[in-house]
Write an enzyme that holds these catalytic residues in place. Sequence first.
Site, PDB file in Angstrom:
ATOM      1  N   GLY A   1       0.847  -1.192   0.000  1.00  0.00           N
ATOM      2  CA  GLY A   1       0.000   0.000   0.000  1.00  0.00           C
ATOM      3  C   GLY A   1       0.875   1.232   0.000  1.00  0.00           C
ATOM      4  O   GLY A   1       2.057   1.153   0.338  1.00  0.00           O
TER       5      GLY A   1
ATOM      6  N   CYS B   1       5.344  -6.120   1.721  1.00  0.00           N
ATOM      7  CA  CYS B   1       5.696  -4.698   1.683  1.00  0.00           C
ATOM      8  C   CYS B   1       4.996  -3.945   2.825  1.00  0.00           C
ATOM      9  O   CYS B   1       5.288  -4.195   3.994  1.00  0.00           O
ATOM     10  CB  CYS B   1       5.371  -4.130   0.302  1.00  0.00           C
ATOM     11  SG  CYS B   1       6.091  -2.517   0.017  1.00  0.00           S
ATOM     12  N   TYR B   2       4.032  -3.072   2.515  1.00  0.00           N
ATOM     13  CA  TYR B   2       3.290  -2.380   3.577  1.00  0.00           C
ATOM     14  C   TYR B   2       2.679  -3.396   4.537  1.00  0.00           C
ATOM     15  O   TYR B   2       2.616  -3.169   5.750  1.00  0.00           O
ATOM     16  CB  TYR B   2       2.184  -1.521   2.944  1.00  0.00           C
ATOM     17  CG  TYR B   2       1.309  -0.796   3.944  1.00  0.00           C
ATOM     18  CD1 TYR B   2       1.661   0.447   4.438  1.00  0.00           C
ATOM     19  CD2 TYR B   2       0.110  -1.367   4.391  1.00  0.00           C
ATOM     20  CE1 TYR B   2       0.853   1.112   5.354  1.00  0.00           C
ATOM     21  CE2 TYR B   2      -0.704  -0.712   5.303  1.00  0.00           C
ATOM     22  CZ  TYR B   2      -0.329   0.531   5.779  1.00  0.00           C
ATOM     23  OH  TYR B   2      -1.127   1.186   6.681  1.00  0.00           O
TER      24      TYR B   2
ATOM     25  N   HIS C   1       8.203  -7.813  -3.523  1.00  0.00           N
ATOM     26  CA  HIS C   1       6.912  -8.211  -4.112  1.00  0.00           C
ATOM     27  C   HIS C   1       7.042  -9.545  -4.848  1.00  0.00           C
ATOM     28  O   HIS C   1       7.350  -9.555  -6.047  1.00  0.00           O
ATOM     29  CB  HIS C   1       6.429  -7.121  -5.075  1.00  0.00           C
ATOM     30  CG  HIS C   1       5.973  -5.898  -4.364  1.00  0.00           C
ATOM     31  ND1 HIS C   1       4.698  -5.745  -3.883  1.00  0.00           N
ATOM     32  CD2 HIS C   1       6.655  -4.791  -3.996  1.00  0.00           C
ATOM     33  CE1 HIS C   1       4.587  -4.588  -3.272  1.00  0.00           C
ATOM     34  NE2 HIS C   1       5.765  -3.977  -3.318  1.00  0.00           N
TER      35      HIS C   1
ATOM     36  N   GLU D   1       4.804 -11.361  -5.952  1.00  0.00           N
ATOM     37  CA  GLU D   1       3.703 -11.566  -6.910  1.00  0.00           C
ATOM     38  C   GLU D   1       4.027 -11.030  -8.306  1.00  0.00           C
ATOM     39  O   GLU D   1       3.278 -11.296  -9.240  1.00  0.00           O
ATOM     40  CB  GLU D   1       2.421 -10.905  -6.373  1.00  0.00           C
ATOM     41  CG  GLU D   1       2.408  -9.379  -6.326  1.00  0.00           C
ATOM     42  CD  GLU D   1       3.079  -8.786  -5.091  1.00  0.00           C
ATOM     43  OE1 GLU D   1       3.891  -9.475  -4.450  1.00  0.00           O
ATOM     44  OE2 GLU D   1       2.812  -7.615  -4.775  1.00  0.00           O
TER      45      GLU D   1
ATOM     46  N   SER E   1     -20.748  -7.756 -26.632  1.00  0.00           N
ATOM     47  CA  SER E   1     -19.888  -6.791 -27.327  1.00  0.00           C
ATOM     48  C   SER E   1     -18.918  -7.483 -28.266  1.00  0.00           C
ATOM     49  O   SER E   1     -18.274  -6.840 -29.083  1.00  0.00           O
ATOM     50  CB  SER E   1     -19.096  -5.990 -26.302  1.00  0.00           C
ATOM     51  OG  SER E   1     -18.132  -6.831 -25.679  1.00  0.00           O
ATOM     52  N   GLY E   2     -18.786  -8.815 -28.105  1.00  0.00           N
ATOM     53  CA  GLY E   2     -17.775  -9.518 -28.902  1.00  0.00           C
ATOM     54  C   GLY E   2     -16.443  -9.594 -28.183  1.00  0.00           C
ATOM     55  O   GLY E   2     -15.516 -10.239 -28.648  1.00  0.00           O
ATOM     56  N   GLY E   3     -16.329  -8.919 -27.038  1.00  0.00           N
ATOM     57  CA  GLY E   3     -15.122  -9.012 -26.221  1.00  0.00           C
ATOM     58  C   GLY E   3     -15.083 -10.366 -25.518  1.00  0.00           C
ATOM     59  O   GLY E   3     -16.074 -11.105 -25.528  1.00  0.00           O
ATOM     60  N   VAL E   4     -13.934 -10.675 -24.890  1.00  0.00           N
ATOM     61  CA  VAL E   4     -13.775 -11.997 -24.282  1.00  0.00           C
ATOM     62  C   VAL E   4     -14.866 -12.265 -23.232  1.00  0.00           C
ATOM     63  O   VAL E   4     -15.500 -13.324 -23.242  1.00  0.00           O
ATOM     64  CB  VAL E   4     -12.381 -12.109 -23.578  1.00  0.00           C
ATOM     65  CG1 VAL E   4     -12.188 -13.489 -22.982  1.00  0.00           C
ATOM     66  CG2 VAL E   4     -11.272 -11.788 -24.539  1.00  0.00           C
ATOM     67  N   ASP E   5     -15.085 -11.290 -22.356  1.00  0.00           N
ATOM     68  CA  ASP E   5     -15.985 -11.554 -21.228  1.00  0.00           C
ATOM     69  C   ASP E   5     -17.421 -11.823 -21.676  1.00  0.00           C
ATOM     70  O   ASP E   5     -18.042 -12.803 -21.266  1.00  0.00           O
ATOM     71  CB  ASP E   5     -15.972 -10.381 -20.240  1.00  0.00           C
ATOM     72  CG  ASP E   5     -14.565 -10.045 -19.783  1.00  0.00           C
ATOM     73  OD1 ASP E   5     -13.696 -10.926 -19.912  1.00  0.00           O
ATOM     74  OD2 ASP E   5     -14.340  -8.917 -19.327  1.00  0.00           O
ATOM     75  N   SER E   6     -17.954 -10.939 -22.531  1.00  0.00           N
ATOM     76  CA  SER E   6     -19.348 -11.158 -22.921  1.00  0.00           C
ATOM     77  C   SER E   6     -19.465 -12.374 -23.844  1.00  0.00           C
ATOM     78  O   SER E   6     -20.480 -13.078 -23.811  1.00  0.00           O
ATOM     79  CB  SER E   6     -19.974  -9.906 -23.541  1.00  0.00           C
ATOM     80  OG  SER E   6     -19.386  -9.606 -24.772  1.00  0.00           O
ATOM     81  N   SER E   7     -18.425 -12.666 -24.624  1.00  0.00           N
ATOM     82  CA  SER E   7     -18.489 -13.845 -25.500  1.00  0.00           C
ATOM     83  C   SER E   7     -18.504 -15.131 -24.676  1.00  0.00           C
ATOM     84  O   SER E   7     -19.279 -16.052 -24.948  1.00  0.00           O
ATOM     85  CB  SER E   7     -17.299 -13.886 -26.457  1.00  0.00           C
ATOM     86  OG  SER E   7     -17.287 -12.742 -27.260  1.00  0.00           O
TER      87      SER E   7
ATOM     88  N   LYS F   1      -9.367 -12.650 -15.636  1.00  0.00           N
ATOM     89  CA  LYS F   1      -9.429 -12.695 -17.104  1.00  0.00           C
ATOM     90  C   LYS F   1      -8.866 -14.002 -17.692  1.00  0.00           C
ATOM     91  O   LYS F   1      -9.467 -14.609 -18.567  1.00  0.00           O
ATOM     92  CB  LYS F   1      -8.632 -11.508 -17.648  1.00  0.00           C
ATOM     93  CG  LYS F   1      -8.805 -11.248 -19.093  1.00  0.00           C
ATOM     94  CD  LYS F   1     -10.128 -10.593 -19.332  1.00  0.00           C
ATOM     95  CE  LYS F   1     -10.218  -9.727 -20.527  1.00  0.00           C
ATOM     96  NZ  LYS F   1     -11.396  -8.865 -20.463  1.00  0.00           N
TER      97      LYS F   1
END
Length: 498
Positions: free
Chosen positions: A54, A81-82, A161, A163, A215-221, A358
């Site tokens: 943070g 870290c924080y 970090h 990650e 929309s044709g994007g990954v998520d909505s497809s 994603k």
Amino acid sequence: MSELVLVLDFGGQYKELIARAVRGLSVYSEIRNGNISVEEIKRLSPIGIILTGGPNSVYLPDSPKCDPEIFALGIPVLGICYGMQMMCHLLGGEVRRGECGEYGRVLVTPSEAEYKPFYALMSHTDIVAKLPTGFTTTATTENCIAACKNAEKKLYGVQFHPETELTDDGIEHIRAFLYDICGATGDYKLDDYLYGQINNIRAKVGEKDVLLALSGGVDSSVCAALLTKAVPGQLKCIFVDHGFMRKNEGDEIEQTFSNKNLHLIRVNAKDRFLKKIKGVTDPEAKRKLIGEEFIRVFEEEAAKLGEITFLAQGTIYPDIVESGGAHGATIKSHHNVGGLPESISFDELIEPLSGLFKDEVRVIGEKLGLSEKYINRQPFPGPGLAIRIMGEVTEDKLNVLRESDAILREELDGMGLNQYFTVLTNTYSVGVKGDYRTYDPVVAIRAVLTNDFMTCKCAELPYELLFKLSARITNEIPSVSRVVYDITSKPPATVEWE
Ligand code: XMP
């Protein structure tokens, strides 16, 4: 239920990378606010807790803190870290500003000789100057305690970090925490998530119809593919074609999703959108107007379908984390086509991807048999080409941009780059074509390498390829005067120009 690891958020920009890294190691993770109550933690019964980084200093009174009782629950904790500084501060150690900050890859030397020194991403000004009682130093850099532990209480801290990719074998540190300290068994599997969602949707929806903005994007497809599998024939999709799609894209989406298990309604609203943003030059104003207009068009089309019981959305986990997290500053207002229309009345919202990152959505898409083209589609901003035309958007400019973008894609497809597109700048320059002097706009090429789109660097395209691109774009599109290559990283630039 899978074993759970809680990632407690203290405003660090890498919280999603942490949660994603944990899931990548087959352990289910969720991000929660750092001020979560001890009662809630007990109810969730995690096998481990990770405290994020943070931007604050722990010794300032207003900086976010967790309930110190968390450290007495017997649940293993890893502070990053924080998170490490806060744990040490709350348990009686001392945190102060370091002599000099450490930013970037720094050599970390483990205290035990059996471990080799390694480079890790550091990004801090404060340091832990004195450890709390019961803690020992397990690694150092020239300037700080890089890692510490209280093995008896299962409390661990790293100043670096693990990650991020910038830490050598960073994921191994997280794996060791999960499997060696928390005793994880690795029981998180995406198949369970997928079939769980399918069963839930079937039970909830019964014989009724579901409406989705596609929309044709990954998520909505992927959302469409999942709903089609769960309740075949009951899905209706509205695809609002705002006219800012790439070359042939609207037709391709229509072709892909026109099948008997899914009722697709394509709305060609180009003129309406162009009118809405006529004369508008400010990028944020463009984004906002397009977002609003999208919702209006969607509402109008939905109203034609009559009463809607179930509205589906391709919301993914980061959307939820981002809308709930109050710490990050808004750099751009990301409008995702498919935002929730407020005035549509429906009984229930279905968001079958809302627990996934994603790349997990992509795996689900693959399992559902969605074509590779959709699964690995480059990110495409909701407002589309409208924010790749600097200044006012007109139909002529859209045509120029579309053609230059199509040439770029023809040349770069298959090279393994993460995102590439052209930008029609609002800079005009003098050229000479035939014997004539020209004065036409400059097209910029953007091609980047990135894994998370939070940072990126310019792809090192060979000069030969750049010469070819410049020649093709200026020859095939007479109204382009010259082509430039954007070599700026993010930060300080962003991926998109607007
Ligand atoms: P920036 O420009 O913020 O972009 O560095 C990071 C990534 O996000 C994409 N992007 C968007 N995606 N709606 C989206 O769904 C948007 O309004 C939007 N703006 C940018 C961008 O293409 C890049 O992949």
